[in-house]
Design a protein around this motif. Structure first.
Motif, PDB file in Angstrom:
ATOM      1  N   UNK A 231      19.530  42.517  45.044  1.00 24.86           N
ATOM      2  CA  UNK A 231      18.128  42.289  44.702  1.00 24.86           C
ATOM      3  C   UNK A 231      17.829  42.738  43.275  1.00 24.86           C
ATOM      4  N   UNK A 232      18.401  43.838  42.867  1.00 22.76           N
ATOM      5  CA  UNK A 232      18.207  44.308  41.504  1.00 22.76           C
ATOM      6  C   UNK A 232      18.729  43.280  40.503  1.00 22.76           C
ATOM      7  N   UNK A 233      19.826  42.610  40.849  1.00 23.67           N
ATOM      8  CA  UNK A 233      20.434  41.622  39.961  1.00 23.67           C
ATOM      9  C   UNK A 233      19.576  40.368  39.792  1.00 23.67           C
ATOM     10  N   UNK A 234      18.594  40.152  40.660  1.00 24.59           N
ATOM     11  CA  UNK A 234      17.729  38.978  40.528  1.00 24.59           C
ATOM     12  C   UNK A 234      16.748  39.105  39.375  1.00 24.59           C
ATOM     13  N   UNK A 235      16.561  40.332  38.872  1.00 20.89           N
ATOM     14  CA  UNK A 235      15.599  40.551  37.806  1.00 20.89           C
ATOM     15  C   UNK A 235      14.212  40.919  38.287  1.00 20.89           C
ATOM     16  N   UNK A 236      14.025  41.094  39.606  1.00 27.65           N
ATOM     17  CA  UNK A 236      12.721  41.495  40.113  1.00 27.65           C
ATOM     18  C   UNK A 236      12.310  42.815  39.466  1.00 27.65           C
ATOM     19  N   UNK A 237      11.025  42.943  39.163  1.00 26.98           N
ATOM     20  CA  UNK A 237      10.578  44.132  38.436  1.00 26.98           C
ATOM     21  C   UNK A 237      10.448  45.355  39.330  1.00 26.98           C
TER      22      UNK A 237
END
Length: 452
Positions: A231-237
């Motif tokens: 999830x972190x790799x998706x770019x979500x803030x």
């Protein structure tokens, strides 16, 4: 099926956990896709859907009272339907099934936690045949995330990664109404998250009755840390998750609070009791020492992490010393927020068979003592933000004053502040802005937006 929904209106009343909120967004997505329009009140609605929770007795009472009272509300003027149609889903629907329509004869549809997708067909059948429609399945093949959705906020999304629960805490009805734990494939979770980020979502909250055990059924061992990485790799803030069982919180997950850019410094870690004797009776499968060890590890990684918890007061057999063990644990941990509950007997759970002769007034007095402590510690925890500048995700304006912005800090604190001159709330909603914190109260912070 579509014809009977065109021109109708609906509203959804949601009780309980975040999973119910997610399911409500799916219900809204299905009904809007069939031509129905969302409205805010029962009086405006042709179709009313209750998404229910049966964790505590008060939720049952509230549902039965609200449904019963609807008999006296007239059908809205201009409705294309012959009457107002009422549907009950969620955990009470799953638990009670046909019993609900026996006790509430004007109820039209009952559906369970495993057959959310059946609601349009059930409503259509009730409308066209003018009769009750009840469908409660023992299990489902798909996650509700496969259904269309209408999210409450464009900038935030719920993302279930598991459904059901394998823990069988002795007081809890959830495993009986949500079923055994089932995990989604990691690839499906990551793909859904990527779609949300591409659509402009700023904050994703991962959902499950116990997210820490994610993947045990699919991969033979928990892989929740890998979910966080993906999830972190998706770019979500901003990334959050709920709920987290202490017995399954691993060192790998704790470490992610220090290494992942998007993982917010806040954790809900339900303790339920500070007494080893009561924890054992609750079938929680950890000790006070183990729980406090987790807190120590978390604060070694993020010293100012905001911690919240759930606590039950008055579990059968709880003594004054058991209660004081809980009280002292709250003092020691210093939670930012505690959800306190008086034990609610749930038929069908092992704890419901336990006898307890503790007077209700004694339990209430303990509860009140704990609430006073919780408020004091929450106030103390918030004082550390005074004078700091924190990034705030603006969610809207204060219910009392449309010129006051309202949002959430990384620690999930509510933050209020005046709308800057020359800007509208609509321009700022869904954005993350720096706010200087001028005042810290028990349950919220007050500040001003920093220019630039």
């Amino acid at each position: 099926m579509t014809t009977c929904f065109e021109g109708t209106t609906f509203c959804i009343h949601t009780f309980g956990c975040q999973m119910n909120k997610h399911d409500s967004e799916r219900v809204a997505g299905m009904l809007e896709g069939l031509g129905a329009l969302p409205v805010a009140t029962i009086e405006e609605a042709d179709i009313v859907v209750f998404m229910t929770c049966c964790v505590r007795e008060a939720a049952d009472t509230r549902l039965y009272g609200q449904v019963a009272s609807m008999k006296n509300i007239p059908v809205r003027e201009g409705s294309p339907l012959d009457k107002r149609y009422i549907a009950v889903g969620g955990c009470i629907g799953q638990r009670d099934g046909e019993k609900l329509v026996q006790q509430l004869p004007h109820l039209d549809v009952v559906f369970g936690t495993h057959n959310l997708a059946s609601l349009p067909a059930l409503l259509s059948g009730a409308i066209e045949r003018s009769g009750h429609a009840v469908e409660v399945l023992d299990g489902g093949a798909d996650f509700s995330s496969a259904l269309p959705t209408t999210r409450e906020h464009a900038w935030a999304a719920w993302l279930p990664i598991t459904v059901g629960c394998n823990n069988f805490c002795s007081y809890c009805i959830v495993p009986y109404v949500r079923g055994r734990e089932k995990s989604r494939p990691l690839e499906d979770i990551a793909e859904e998250a990527r779609r949300y980020v591409e659509a402009g979502v700023k904050e994703i909250t991962l959902l499950g009755q116990n997210v820490n055990s994610y993947g045990r059924d699919l991969y033979g061992e928990p892989r929740f840390a890998e979910v966080l990485d993906a999830l972190d790799a998706t770019g979500v803030e901003r990334l959050r998750f709920a709920t987290s069982h202490p017995k399954d919180l691993t060192d790998e997950v704790i470490e992610r609070f220090g290494t992942l850019r998007s993982l917010m410094p806040a954790l809900h870690l339900p303790v339920q009791s500070g007494s080893d004797r009561i924890l054992s009776a609750m079938n929680r499968r950890y000790t006070r020492e183990h729980y406090l060890g987790l807190i120590k590890k978390l604060r070694a990684v993020v010293p100012d992490i905001a911690l919240s918890t759930d606590i039950i007061v008055g579990f059968p057999g709880e003594t004054e010393e058991d209660f004081m063990e809980t009280y002292r644990l709250v003092e020691e941990v210093g939670y930012s927020q505690v959800f306190t509950f008086i034990y609610s007997k749930r038929e069908g759970t092992p704890a419901a068979k336990l006898q307890d002769d503790t007077p209700r007034e004694v339990i209430q007095e303990r509860f009140d003592r704990l609430v006073d402590l919780v408020q004091r510690k929450a106030y103390e925890a918030n004082q550390g933000e005074r004078g700091a500048t924190v990034p705030v995700l603006i969610e809207g304006t204060s219910k009392r004053d449309g010129s006051i912005l309202a949002g959430k800090s990384p620690k999930n604190q509510t933050v209020h502040g005046p709308l800057p001159a020359g800007l509208t709330a609509e321009e700022l909603v869904g954005t993350i802005v720096p706010m200087h914190i001028d005042e810290a109260r028990t349950w919220y912070l007050s500040g001003t937006v920093v220019d630039g």
